[in-house]
Design an enzyme around this catalytic site. Sequence first.
Site, PDB file in Angstrom:
ATOM      1  N   SER A  84     -79.028 113.058  10.948  1.00  0.00           N
ATOM      2  CA  SER A  84     -78.168 113.279  12.117  1.00  0.00           C
ATOM      3  C   SER A  84     -76.932 112.396  12.112  1.00  0.00           C
ATOM      4  O   SER A  84     -76.137 112.437  13.060  1.00  0.00           O
ATOM      5  CB  SER A  84     -78.971 113.045  13.402  1.00  0.00           C
ATOM      6  OG  SER A  84     -79.454 111.734  13.445  1.00  0.00           O
ATOM      7  N   THR A 202     -77.695 110.845  16.797  1.00  0.00           N
ATOM      8  CA  THR A 202     -76.577 109.912  16.888  1.00  0.00           C
ATOM      9  C   THR A 202     -76.940 108.438  17.070  1.00  0.00           C
ATOM     10  O   THR A 202     -77.806 108.115  17.887  1.00  0.00           O
ATOM     11  CB  THR A 202     -75.787 110.331  18.161  1.00  0.00           C
ATOM     12  OG1 THR A 202     -75.452 111.687  18.007  1.00  0.00           O
ATOM     13  CG2 THR A 202     -74.570 109.501  18.387  1.00  0.00           C
ATOM     14  N   THR A 220     -72.000 110.166  14.311  1.00  0.00           N
ATOM     15  CA  THR A 220     -72.972 111.266  14.268  1.00  0.00           C
ATOM     16  C   THR A 220     -72.489 112.390  13.365  1.00  0.00           C
ATOM     17  O   THR A 220     -71.280 112.515  13.118  1.00  0.00           O
ATOM     18  CB  THR A 220     -73.166 111.838  15.696  1.00  0.00           C
ATOM     19  OG1 THR A 220     -74.228 112.778  15.699  1.00  0.00           O
ATOM     20  CG2 THR A 220     -71.919 112.512  16.222  1.00  0.00           C
ATOM     21  N   ARG A 230     -66.822 122.470  16.003  1.00  0.00           N
ATOM     22  CA  ARG A 230     -67.344 121.930  17.270  1.00  0.00           C
ATOM     23  C   ARG A 230     -67.355 120.392  17.238  1.00  0.00           C
ATOM     24  O   ARG A 230     -67.751 119.769  16.265  1.00  0.00           O
ATOM     25  CB  ARG A 230     -68.763 122.455  17.496  1.00  0.00           C
ATOM     26  CG  ARG A 230     -69.439 121.956  18.796  1.00  0.00           C
ATOM     27  CD  ARG A 230     -70.293 120.747  18.540  1.00  0.00           C
ATOM     28  NE  ARG A 230     -71.046 120.343  19.731  1.00  0.00           N
ATOM     29  CZ  ARG A 230     -71.698 119.193  19.842  1.00  0.00           C
ATOM     30  NH1 ARG A 230     -71.691 118.326  18.831  1.00  0.00           N
ATOM     31  NH2 ARG A 230     -72.352 118.893  20.931  1.00  0.00           N
ATOM     32  N   VAL A 231     -66.913 119.793  18.324  1.00  0.00           N
ATOM     33  CA  VAL A 231     -66.951 118.337  18.468  1.00  0.00           C
ATOM     34  C   VAL A 231     -67.750 118.016  19.727  1.00  0.00           C
ATOM     35  O   VAL A 231     -67.551 118.645  20.770  1.00  0.00           O
ATOM     36  CB  VAL A 231     -65.522 117.754  18.583  1.00  0.00           C
ATOM     37  CG1 VAL A 231     -65.559 116.279  18.932  1.00  0.00           C
ATOM     38  CG2 VAL A 231     -64.751 117.973  17.280  1.00  0.00           C
ATOM     39  N   THR A 253     -76.377 109.672  23.889  1.00  0.00           N
ATOM     40  CA  THR A 253     -76.932 110.522  22.839  1.00  0.00           C
ATOM     41  C   THR A 253     -77.485 111.771  23.509  1.00  0.00           C
ATOM     42  O   THR A 253     -77.744 111.783  24.704  1.00  0.00           O
ATOM     43  CB  THR A 253     -78.033 109.766  22.050  1.00  0.00           C
ATOM     44  OG1 THR A 253     -78.507 110.613  20.999  1.00  0.00           O
ATOM     45  CG2 THR A 253     -79.192 109.347  22.914  1.00  0.00           C
ATOM     46  N   GLY A 254     -77.635 112.830  22.733  1.00  0.00           N
ATOM     47  CA  GLY A 254     -78.135 114.075  23.298  1.00  0.00           C
ATOM     48  C   GLY A 254     -77.080 115.164  23.230  1.00  0.00           C
ATOM     49  O   GLY A 254     -76.131 115.068  22.449  1.00  0.00           O
TER      50      GLY A 254
HETATM   51  C1  SD4 Z   1     -73.360 115.577  19.880  1.00  0.00           C
HETATM   52  N1  SD4 Z   1     -74.249 113.741  21.127  1.00  0.00           N
HETATM   53  O1  SD4 Z   1     -72.727 115.908  18.886  1.00  0.00           O
HETATM   54  C2  SD4 Z   1     -74.139 114.299  19.811  1.00  0.00           C
HETATM   55  C3  SD4 Z   1     -75.415 114.573  19.133  1.00  0.00           C
HETATM   56  C4  SD4 Z   1     -76.566 113.842  19.631  1.00  0.00           C
HETATM   57  O2  SD4 Z   1     -78.727 113.961  20.229  1.00  0.00           O
HETATM   58  O3  SD4 Z   1     -76.506 112.727  20.065  1.00  0.00           O
HETATM   59  N2  SD4 Z   1     -77.677 114.502  19.644  1.00  0.00           N
HETATM   60  O4  SD4 Z   1     -73.419 116.248  20.898  1.00  0.00           O
END
Ligand code: SD4
Length: 341
Positions: A84, A202, A220, A230-231, A253-254
């Site tokens: 990730s 991340t 990440t 996509r960002v 995160t998420g």
């Molecule tokens: C995103 N927040 O690209 C990051 C990915 C992440 O748990 O943290 N996923 O949306």
Amino acid sequence: MPSRRKFLQSTLLGSAAVLTGDTLWARPYKLIEQVINEPIVISTWDFGKAANVGAWEVLKKGGRAVDAVEAGVQIPEADETNQSIGYGGLPDRDGKVTLDACIMDEHYNCGSVMCLEHIMHPISVARMVMEKTPHIILVGDGALQFALANGFEKINLLTAKSEKDWKEWLKTAKYEPVKNIENQLYDKNKGQMPGGPNNHDTIGMLAMDAAGNFGGACTTSGMAFKMHGRVGDSPVIGAGLYVDNEVGGATATGVGEEVIRIVGAHLIVELMRQGYPPEAACKEGVERIIKRNPTRAKEVQVGFLAMNKKGQFGAYCLQKGFTYAVKSNKEEKIYTAQSIY
Ligand code: SD4
């Protein structure tokens, strides 16, 4: 006769209220007054433990927080088993590994790269954007050209393992982020990824150095199998990361879309400025996400992590399972964040 403003100033001065222009802001919580200059580093997920060790090498020698966070997050960026972040990250739906990263120092300086391909350490490119350009964000090919012109090596970020997982995903091509592990190959029955249980997300890292200054970094490969281009929130200053040296820092995160909508990290730092303890500020951020769309909030994971100038830290998340790692002179530990659901 005294003006209304003067009257308010004189009567409210002692009750931690401030007058800005014509607006009166009453602060409901005690302000953070005392600053303890003890180095500490915190970062998202259990793999943050190894990253913190890298940061600690800098902090223990009295180095700057911004140097510590850069060195720290380089560790998972280079770890090909971490799918990730950085090298070995899962690709987008077109099979391209695109990386997002940002960094902030104690002077509100910030740098960010978005949708950067072929570079092992996007965090260091973000730092170079911060220090060597008049800009804050470089994206895509422009970011790559900048990196190459500054001596970064062009590499293939797609490992055999991530390519195999992508090809597996293509069989159904369903974009359904899994809570805690934003990877559609997560095996709900076994409760783990095909490659093992530790394929989280991340890394967001916050450090306070011995001088009491803050730095933060977030890096990440974003949501696995996202649309090309996509960002997420991670490289967006104020969403995935924010540092204010008067107050502290926060990171996220998420599912980034949910974090961007509420400008999560900045919101949490501002709540801490008002006196919220870090965990309470993170909880408030998570509740803001629920308030916007309670149904959606049940389906996704978002976790916030924050630290204030006293070195107090805390986290909160939507779904169970968000962990974070802490390293200081007092402890080296992985904590599990409280969750709403
Ligand atoms: C995103 N927040 O690209 C990051 C990915 C992440 O748990 O943290 N996923 O949306």
